[in-house]
Scaffold this motif. Structure first.
Motif, PDB file in Angstrom:
ATOM      1  N   TYR A   1      32.983  42.448  24.773  1.00 44.85           N
ATOM      2  CA  TYR A   1      32.259  43.198  25.808  1.00 44.85           C
ATOM      3  C   TYR A   1      33.214  43.997  26.691  1.00 44.85           C
ATOM      4  O   TYR A   1      32.796  44.590  27.681  1.00 44.85           O
ATOM      5  CB  TYR A   1      31.452  42.221  26.687  1.00 44.85           C
TER       6      TYR A   1
ATOM      7  N   GLY B   1      43.242  45.176  32.254  1.00 46.60           N
ATOM      8  CA  GLY B   1      44.183  44.707  31.259  1.00 46.60           C
ATOM      9  C   GLY B   1      44.570  43.246  31.545  1.00 46.60           C
ATOM     10  O   GLY B   1      43.864  42.532  32.218  1.00 46.60           O
ATOM     11  N   GLU B   2      45.674  42.874  30.989  1.00 49.16           N
ATOM     12  CA  GLU B   2      46.158  41.516  31.231  1.00 49.16           C
ATOM     13  C   GLU B   2      47.432  41.611  32.071  1.00 49.16           C
ATOM     14  O   GLU B   2      48.479  42.031  31.568  1.00 49.16           O
ATOM     15  CB  GLU B   2      46.391  40.797  29.898  1.00 49.16           C
TER      16      GLU B   2
ATOM     17  N   THR C   1      43.743  37.610  38.362  1.00 49.53           N
ATOM     18  CA  THR C   1      42.777  37.334  37.308  1.00 49.53           C
ATOM     19  C   THR C   1      43.490  37.499  35.971  1.00 49.53           C
ATOM     20  O   THR C   1      44.123  38.523  35.735  1.00 49.53           O
ATOM     21  CB  THR C   1      41.588  38.316  37.408  1.00 49.53           C
TER      22      THR C   1
ATOM     23  N   HIS D   1      40.015  33.365  32.663  1.00 54.77           N
ATOM     24  CA  HIS D   1      38.826  33.789  31.943  1.00 54.77           C
ATOM     25  C   HIS D   1      38.637  32.886  30.725  1.00 54.77           C
ATOM     26  O   HIS D   1      39.527  32.770  29.905  1.00 54.77           O
ATOM     27  CB  HIS D   1      39.087  35.270  31.599  1.00 54.77           C
TER      28      HIS D   1
ATOM     29  N   ASN E   1      36.430  32.266  35.044  1.00 55.52           N
ATOM     30  CA  ASN E   1      35.479  33.369  34.889  1.00 55.52           C
ATOM     31  C   ASN E   1      34.882  33.280  33.506  1.00 55.52           C
ATOM     32  O   ASN E   1      35.612  33.336  32.509  1.00 55.52           O
ATOM     33  CB  ASN E   1      36.195  34.727  35.003  1.00 55.52           C
TER      34      ASN E   1
ATOM     35  N   VAL F   1      31.972  34.749  30.825  1.00 57.87           N
ATOM     36  CA  VAL F   1      31.009  35.804  30.508  1.00 57.87           C
ATOM     37  C   VAL F   1      30.190  35.316  29.314  1.00 57.87           C
ATOM     38  O   VAL F   1      30.750  35.002  28.264  1.00 57.87           O
ATOM     39  CB  VAL F   1      31.740  37.122  30.172  1.00 57.87           C
TER      40      VAL F   1
ATOM     41  N   MET G   1      28.496  43.592  32.269  1.00 54.69           N
ATOM     42  CA  MET G   1      28.256  44.942  32.799  1.00 54.69           C
ATOM     43  C   MET G   1      28.655  45.961  31.736  1.00 54.69           C
ATOM     44  O   MET G   1      29.747  45.857  31.165  1.00 54.69           O
ATOM     45  CB  MET G   1      29.118  45.175  34.040  1.00 54.69           C
TER      46      MET G   1
ATOM     47  N   MET H   1      36.150  48.725  31.030  1.00 44.69           N
ATOM     48  CA  MET H   1      36.551  47.644  31.945  1.00 44.69           C
ATOM     49  C   MET H   1      38.064  47.428  31.961  1.00 44.69           C
ATOM     50  O   MET H   1      38.676  47.300  33.028  1.00 44.69           O
ATOM     51  CB  MET H   1      35.822  46.360  31.546  1.00 44.69           C
TER      52      MET H   1
HETATM   53  N1  SAM Z   1      42.704  40.045  31.330  1.00 45.39           N
HETATM   54  C1  SAM Z   1      42.247  39.403  32.518  1.00 45.39           C
HETATM   55  C2  SAM Z   1      41.129  38.440  32.195  1.00 45.39           C
HETATM   56  O1  SAM Z   1      40.806  38.252  31.026  1.00 45.39           O
HETATM   57  O2  SAM Z   1      40.594  37.837  33.129  1.00 45.39           O
HETATM   58  C3  SAM Z   1      41.904  40.328  33.661  1.00 45.39           C
HETATM   59  C4  SAM Z   1      41.095  41.548  33.371  1.00 45.39           C
HETATM   60  S1  SAM Z   1      39.447  41.252  32.835  1.00 45.39           S
HETATM   61  C5  SAM Z   1      38.841  42.890  32.771  1.00 45.39           C
HETATM   62  C6  SAM Z   1      38.729  40.569  34.303  1.00 45.39           C
HETATM   63  C7  SAM Z   1      37.424  39.859  34.098  1.00 45.39           C
HETATM   64  O3  SAM Z   1      36.443  40.790  33.715  1.00 45.39           O
HETATM   65  C8  SAM Z   1      37.434  38.773  33.039  1.00 45.39           C
HETATM   66  O4  SAM Z   1      36.892  37.599  33.578  1.00 45.39           O
HETATM   67  C9  SAM Z   1      36.508  39.308  31.985  1.00 45.39           C
HETATM   68  O5  SAM Z   1      35.807  38.317  31.316  1.00 45.39           O
HETATM   69  C10 SAM Z   1      35.585  40.171  32.808  1.00 45.39           C
HETATM   70  N2  SAM Z   1      34.924  41.216  32.041  1.00 45.39           N
HETATM   71  C11 SAM Z   1      35.464  42.046  31.141  1.00 45.39           C
HETATM   72  N3  SAM Z   1      34.531  42.893  30.663  1.00 45.39           N
HETATM   73  C12 SAM Z   1      33.380  42.581  31.285  1.00 45.39           C
HETATM   74  C13 SAM Z   1      32.059  43.102  31.230  1.00 45.39           C
HETATM   75  N4  SAM Z   1      31.749  44.124  30.433  1.00 45.39           N
HETATM   76  N5  SAM Z   1      31.134  42.564  32.039  1.00 45.39           N
HETATM   77  C14 SAM Z   1      31.435  41.535  32.856  1.00 45.39           C
HETATM   78  N6  SAM Z   1      32.664  41.003  32.960  1.00 45.39           N
HETATM   79  C15 SAM Z   1      33.627  41.514  32.179  1.00 45.39           C
END
Ligand code: SAM
Length: 328
Positions: free
Chosen positions: A27, A68-69, A95, A119, A158, A160, A190, A323
């Motif tokens: 996602y 990103g990470e 995060t 996550h 976190n 999803v 989202m 994202m």
């Molecule tokens: N790489 C890190 C991680 O995995 O947490 C930080 C960046 S990631 C974009 C931050 C958070 O956004 C993560 O918890 C991820 O699961 C969530 N995330 C990514 N895409 C998403 C989406 N389309 N809708 C909701 N949450 C999302």
């Protein structure tokens, strides 16, 4: 504290350090050649520090690193040390997907990081591998343990949930809070961007109401806990549990009216609302020699221009960025 034109107090800056990631969650990131930002386009540690100093000077207090990470940045420890040395930085969180925490958690804590959100979408190794496409449950779990050992607490997970991938995981993930004082937060998917991850997020939405009902049916009542208006998570506790179950519901129960956020992309744009394309370039000003007052003025302009909220209800989201290119 800076206020936008709708009277919201904006004091929270989420700083993306990179658009690269060592996972490809269905996602969030497409597979294939993503045309990542070249190194010189990323803000340097000194430039990030300058933005943070300017942000503190205009009233920002809360900061978070993301991507990103973020752990893929070779200069992460320098970034953390520079930010946490800025007087007035109340807290710095990060995060992460946790995979690199076994080697980084202790040095990050020593550099001043307060805590991490990790996550984790499933406790089942096969289902998790289907969602993340790369990486493994074992690697994420080791990262969570390392964060806890290093005192990066409270641990917030976190999660999803995506229909067709991991709906059944909501119950075991919520049940983790019975034994552990962790916060397990379920985030609604989202849709960002016009490519495949956005479609997966749109089609795979499982609302918080449905997740809540599943948890209550399997594990018993959830008691609501008080939370700050700006906390996007609506927090609850299972009877007798040590930890917290949270629901973050940007799609079914938008909380834009309580938004307190500004985002900084890895290539130095203030991104005004996660789910819109509006941005203001601060990198160009930094590289043209702008002083902290000038950087603060750009940030205040970005705050002033924040849109009233997202427009998912009208079928609109970002087109320019996905994202992983903004930072969640
Ligand atoms: N790489 C890190 C991680 O995995 O947490 C930080 C960046 S990631 C974009 C931050 C958070 O956004 C993560 O918890 C991820 O699961 C969530 N995330 C990514 N895409 C998403 C989406 N389309 N809708 C909701 N949450 C999302």
């Amino acid at each position: 504290m800076p206020r936008d034109r709708f009277g919201r107090e904006i004091d929270y800056l989420r700083i993306s350090l990179t658009d690269r990631c060592n996972l490809r969650c269905v996602y969030c990131m497409p597979l294939g050649d993503l045309g990542f930002l070249p190194g010189p386009e990323l803000l340097t540690p000194a430039e990030i520090e300058a933005v943070v100093r300017a942000a503190v000077a205009v009233g920002f207090r809360k900061f978070r690193l993301t991507g990103g990470e973020p752990t893929l940045r070779a200069d992460l420890l320098e970034v953390v040390a520079r930010i946490t040395a800025v007087p007035g930085v109340g807290e710095l969180a990060m995060t992460t997907n946790g995979i690199l925490l076994p080697k980084l958690a202790a040095p990050l804590a020593a550099a001043g990081l307060s805590r991490v959100n990790v996550h984790l979408d499933s406790l089942d190794p096969v289902r998790l591998a289907r969602v993340m496409r790369w990486g493994s449950l074992e690697a994420v779990w080791d990262g969570i343990a390392a964060a806890e050992d290093a005192g990066l607490v409270p641990i917030k997970l976190n999660t999803v949930i995506v229909r067709g991938y991991n709906e059944d995981d909501v119950v075991p993930l919520a049940a983790l809070t019975r034994e552990r004082d962790w916060h397990v937060r379920f985030i609604e998917t989202m849709p960002l961007g016009i490519e495949e991850p956005g479609r997966v997020a749109r089609d795979g939405l499982v609302t918080s109401a449905e997740l809540r009902a599943r948890i209550v049916a399997a594990l018993g009542p959830l008691t609501a806990l008080p939370s700050a208006a700006s906390d996007e998570s609506r927090n609850h506790r299972l009877d007798g549990a040590r930890g917290v179950v949270g629901f973050i519901s940007p799609v079914s129960e938008p909380y834009c009216g309580a938004c307190n956020r500004m985002r900084l992309t890895a290539d130095g744009r203030f991104h005004l609302c996660l789910l819109r394309d509006d941005e203001l370039d601060v990198r160009a000003a930094l590289r043209a020699g702008a002083d902290l007052d000038a950087v603060g003025a750009i940030l205040l302009r970005a705050v002033g221009d924040k849109p009233t909220g997202h427009a998912l209800h009208a079928g609109r989201s970002t087109e320019d960025r996905q994202m992983f290119q903004i930072g969640g």
